[in-house]
Design an enzyme around this catalytic site. Sequence first.
Site, PDB file in Angstrom:
ATOM      1  N   GLU A   1       0.836  -1.474   0.113  1.00  0.00           N
ATOM      2  CA  GLU A   1      -0.063  -0.275  -0.330  1.00  0.00           C
ATOM      3  C   GLU A   1       1.311   1.311   0.089  1.00  0.00           C
ATOM      4  OE1 GLU A   1      -2.632  -0.668   3.039  1.00  0.00           O
ATOM      5  OE2 GLU A   1      -3.445  -2.140   2.239  1.00  0.00           O
TER       6      GLU A   1
ATOM      7  N   GLU B   1      -6.004 -10.756  -1.799  1.00  0.00           N
ATOM      8  CA  GLU B   1      -7.168 -10.630  -0.625  1.00  0.00           C
ATOM      9  C   GLU B   1      -8.408 -10.120  -1.106  1.00  0.00           C
ATOM     10  OE1 GLU B   1      -5.705  -7.074   1.409  1.00  0.00           O
ATOM     11  OE2 GLU B   1      -3.269  -7.890   1.522  1.00  0.00           O
TER      12      GLU B   1
END
Length: 349
Positions: free
Chosen positions: A155, A262
């Site tokens: 991220e 994910e």
Amino acid sequence: MTLDRRIVLGGGLALAACDRRADAQTPVSIPPLRSAAAFPVGVCVQEEQLGDPSLVPLIAAQISQVTPEWEMKMEYIVKDDGSFRFEAPDRIAAFARANGMRLFGHTLIWYAQVPGAFERLEGKRIKFGDAYRNYILAVAGRYHGQAVGWDVVNEAVAEDGNGWRDSLWSQKLGKLQHMVLAFQHAREADPDAVLFLNDYNLENIPRKRATFMKLVEALLKAGAPIGGVGTQTHLAADLAPGEITKALKDLASLGLMVHVSEMDVSLTRSRGVLKDRSKLLAGQSRVYAEAAEAFSSLPAAQRFAFTHWGLRDKDSWLKRENPADAPLLFDDAGRPKAAAAAWIGGLRA
Ligand code: 9MR
């Protein structure tokens, strides 16, 4: 006051009953995900779930790769005094070995996790850099020979796609350089694992995807041994058709491995375009089918794995945040949902 409260409570109960009716589906019958797909199928697990007698057989039947949901992050590994602990990730690694599954490491450097032990490092830049390297060598080195890949940096792109995130890591070691170093240290620790840059909202925010792809190119140019890109794929049931396909094609154009890392499809985080629960469930199935088809259509050599962020709805982080959500392929009891059949239906040889 009392009246208001009753109205609110009554409304909530009616909604929950309605959700249950819409969610009650005709049972679907599916082949195991792992045998239906031509690529590894992953799931996240928490160490405490390894003692769940109904979940373990479901994972063993369906899955060929596991990612620790939080136990390989700094939040678990780095103790307050700066020493490391590995009991839980070691148990997950042993579970993977015992069941013939691949292990995926998640995640070495994340702006959101900065342990006090790192914050308290004082003195010169070199000291911080040594601690940073030492951490990555210790963690990635420990699972060398077993972990097939690592999310090295997680991220890194700003929420809206405008530039890169600021963190203690970037402040101390440089905005690009802390990432280059992380990849280099991970490579030093584990010459065999595929090393990933991982991020989210790459499907629904094209600007963020563009920044992410430019970052990959900048890292490669600066000598970071990146082998793959991870797209978390936390999506909502009303995502516009075509967005996943476009995103996966774009990401694959970098020529690296691609990991859907994910995936889940939230009902409650949708924008309100789909009005009732049954439409949301149909939208969820559509999103899963598109993801399976788009991933299957990538060149075989680039399909690293497709990881679901949980199997049963009740184990999802989204359901912990909002009990009305049901974002995964299996219901609370571990029965396959229409979404599971849709995901399998989307697969291509
Ligand atoms: O699902 C994970 C949850 O159990 C943890 O408490 C949380 C913090 O460690 O992380 C969640 O997983 C996140 C993943 O590591 C990175 N992408 C977003 C995921 C959902 O928040």
